[in-house]
Write a protein that holds these residues in place. Structure first.
Motif, PDB file in Angstrom:
ATOM      1  N   MET A   1      11.148  77.396  66.278  1.00  0.00           N
ATOM      2  CA  MET A   1       9.887  77.948  65.127  1.00  0.00           C
ATOM      3  C   MET A   1       9.391  78.637  65.891  1.00  0.00           C
ATOM      4  O   MET A   1       8.948  79.012  66.337  1.00  0.00           O
ATOM      5  CB  MET A   1       9.235  76.759  64.662  1.00  0.00           C
ATOM      6  N   ILE A   2       9.299  79.972  64.419  1.00  0.00           N
ATOM      7  CA  ILE A   2       7.796  80.979  64.835  1.00  0.00           C
ATOM      8  C   ILE A   2       6.880  81.217  63.955  1.00  0.00           C
ATOM      9  O   ILE A   2       6.874  80.531  63.077  1.00  0.00           O
ATOM     10  CB  ILE A   2       8.957  82.459  64.958  1.00  0.00           C
ATOM     11  N   SER A   3       5.868  82.180  64.893  1.00  0.00           N
ATOM     12  CA  SER A   3       4.726  82.340  63.468  1.00  0.00           C
ATOM     13  C   SER A   3       4.719  83.106  62.829  1.00  0.00           C
ATOM     14  O   SER A   3       6.131  84.342  62.547  1.00  0.00           O
ATOM     15  CB  SER A   3       3.777  81.917  64.873  1.00  0.00           C
ATOM     16  N   VAL A   4       3.734  82.826  61.833  1.00  0.00           N
ATOM     17  CA  VAL A   4       4.372  83.877  60.382  1.00  0.00           C
ATOM     18  C   VAL A   4       3.960  85.529  61.279  1.00  0.00           C
ATOM     19  O   VAL A   4       4.814  87.007  60.793  1.00  0.00           O
ATOM     20  CB  VAL A   4       2.987  84.058  60.073  1.00  0.00           C
TER      21      VAL A   4
ATOM     22  N   PHE B   1      13.550  79.499  56.766  1.00  0.00           N
ATOM     23  CA  PHE B   1      13.666  80.957  56.239  1.00  0.00           C
ATOM     24  C   PHE B   1      14.082  81.253  57.589  1.00  0.00           C
ATOM     25  O   PHE B   1      13.769  81.042  58.771  1.00  0.00           O
ATOM     26  CB  PHE B   1      11.946  81.450  56.385  1.00  0.00           C
ATOM     27  N   TRP B   2      15.691  82.644  57.328  1.00  0.00           N
ATOM     28  CA  TRP B   2      16.642  82.277  57.942  1.00  0.00           C
ATOM     29  C   TRP B   2      16.583  84.263  58.047  1.00  0.00           C
ATOM     30  O   TRP B   2      16.795  84.447  56.371  1.00  0.00           O
ATOM     31  CB  TRP B   2      17.874  81.690  58.065  1.00  0.00           C
ATOM     32  N   PHE B   3      16.747  84.757  59.261  1.00  0.00           N
ATOM     33  CA  PHE B   3      17.072  85.943  58.617  1.00  0.00           C
ATOM     34  C   PHE B   3      17.631  86.729  59.936  1.00  0.00           C
ATOM     35  O   PHE B   3      17.782  86.295  61.514  1.00  0.00           O
ATOM     36  CB  PHE B   3      15.603  87.192  59.160  1.00  0.00           C
TER      37      PHE B   3
ATOM     38  N   LYS C   1      13.153  79.006  60.782  1.00  0.00           N
ATOM     39  CA  LYS C   1      11.948  78.389  60.562  1.00  0.00           C
ATOM     40  C   LYS C   1      10.464  79.348  60.919  1.00  0.00           C
ATOM     41  O   LYS C   1      10.196  79.011  62.389  1.00  0.00           O
ATOM     42  CB  LYS C   1      12.609  77.303  61.481  1.00  0.00           C
ATOM     43  N   VAL C   2      10.000  79.157  60.528  1.00  0.00           N
ATOM     44  CA  VAL C   2       8.653  79.687  60.348  1.00  0.00           C
ATOM     45  C   VAL C   2       7.363  79.244  59.997  1.00  0.00           C
ATOM     46  O   VAL C   2       7.536  77.649  59.186  1.00  0.00           O
ATOM     47  CB  VAL C   2       8.241  81.110  59.437  1.00  0.00           C
TER      48      VAL C   2
END
Ligand code: AMP
Ligand code: MG
Length: 400
Positions: free
Chosen positions: A1-4, A279-281, A270-271
């Motif tokens: 998971m990463i931050s906004v 959310f995947w990018f 994942k955010v």
């Protein structure tokens, strides 16, 4: 998971490469200009008369001459005339070329004309008045519209004035929106009790269309084989792919793994946010093709679209975004260690936004989007957001 912040940074570094194309001027509305529009001649191209009336040489008026013999009537569209006797005048029309030897125009309302003579009735004539001097707007070769400007009606008028029949603009990428899920039915059907109408694809389509891009819509069922086949085909056909749903932890959520199996590198998944966590990018082919997989939940999908996808698309197209802020009118409490995008109603007074939190909204509560005007972005390291504090907003209602 990463931050906004990390998600934003990755998106900011992963923009679509710019390709250019040439389009006819009358098809350029909304496109991003990739060349300067330059003055092809002086603007105005001659000393242009700006009032219907008479033209004189101001020095005679300054010496006290009030009556002038009319030497000629000059219309707009006539070649430049040279006055024979500088103490006479011409009658002249708006848009005409000021004759050589004359420098001042007095409007018809301030003169009387009788027996081939004009008499000036006013005492406030200034030498040089009512003349738009050659080259005073721009001289030949000077830029008028800069690169990067989104073409609007004013820019089209300027393009027309300098004779640009065609313009170099940023090429529009091909975009597809792909909904997934066996519970979805088209909007013109009455859903069974266990079904819902597919709303997200139209929402994303509207967002893409608002930037002037053509967009296709597809649907994939929750069948592993169908997803594999569909994803392969779509990767052949489009540069920007936006999947909706099928990217969480569910048994039938095949999108992320299928993308990765087909050569799309994951940039993040994942955010740390609510709504919109799954959310995947990612990207394929050395960054020539980008894939978004947005959560299916309508409010999550909407937030990810407004916060990430639209700004990324604008940025990729060379359109500059402005950040906006608002001040809280009531306290907000939010405990989980996630960035919280709180739905708020906005009031605009004295050049500033005040935000009123909207209560009772889950991420599936699509109807409440109509009551709020924006999401307020509240940082993950705080639990209380007091009245009077100011935070960024993602405003999605633009009539405000
Ligand atoms: P999923 O991410 O596929 O698990 O979907 C999460 C929730 O969003 C489920 O309640 C879905 O029914 C709903 N959903 C998924 N796609 C759409 C869509 N295109 N329009 C409206 N709701 C959707
Ligand atoms: Mg689903």
């Amino acid at each position: 998971m990463i931050s906004v912040k990390e998600a934003e940074d990755i998106l900011g570094r992963s923009l679509l490469p710019i390709h250019l194309e040439t389009v006819p001027l009358d098809k350029s509305l909304g496109r991003v200009l990739a060349e300067e529009i330059v003055a092809d001649r002086d603007f105005p191209p001659y000393n242009r008369v700006t009032m219907d009336g008479i033209a004189i040489k101001g020095a005679y008026y300054e010496k006290g001459q009030a009556v002038y013999k009319i030497e000629k009537v000059v219309a707009a569209g006539e070649p430049r005339y040279a006055i024979k006797d500088e103490s006479s005048c011409v009658e002249i029309m708006t848009g005409a070329v000021l004759p050589d030897g004359l420098d001042t125009v007095i409007r018809y309302e301030d003169v009387t004309i009788e027996n081939g003579e004009a008499t000036i009735l006013v005492d406030n004539v200034k030498t040089g008045q009512n003349v738009h001097g050659k080259g005073t707007d721009r001289t030949k070769g000077e830029p008028i519209v800069p690169k990067g400007r989104v073409m609007g009606a004013a820019e089209i008028a300027i393009g027309a004035t300098v004779g640009k029949t065609h313009l170099k603009v940023h090429k529009l990428p091909s975009v597809v929106i792909v909904s997934t899920g066996d519970e979805l039915v088209p909007i013109d059907q009455t859903p069974e009790p266990h079904q819902i109408r597919a709303s997200n694809a139209l929402m994303l389509q509207a967002a893409v269309q608002s930037l002037g891009l053509p967009v296709a819509i597809r649907h994939l069922t929750d069948d592993h084989e169908a997803v594999i086949k569909g994803v392969r085909q779509l990767l052949n056909d489009f540069e920007i792919l936006v999947f909706i749903g099928g990217s969480s932890r569910g048994k039938y959520d095949y999108i992320p793994e299928t993308l990765e199996e087909n050569g799309v590198s994951r940039y993040f998944y994942k955010v740390k946010q609510r709504p919109g966590k799954p959310f995947w990018f990612g990207a394929r082919e050395a960054g020539n093709q980008f894939v978004f997989a947005l959560p299916g939940n309508p409010v999550s999908c909407f937030l990810c679209m407004e916060k990430y996808f639209k700004p990324w698309l604008k940025n990729s197209l060379g359109v500059v975004e402005h950040k906006e802020m608002a001040t809280l009118k009531e306290d907000i409490h939010f405990k989980p260690p996630l960035t919280y995008f709180a739905p708020v109603r906005l009031e605009y007074k004295g050049g500033q936004y005040t935000a009123i939190p909207m209560s009772g909204q889950g991420s599936g509560d699509l109807a409440n989007l109509a009551d709020a005007d924006a999401f307020m972005q509240l940082p993950e390291d705080q639990q209380t957001f007091p009245t009077g504090s100011t935070y960024p907003i993602i405003k999605y209602r633009h009539a405000l």
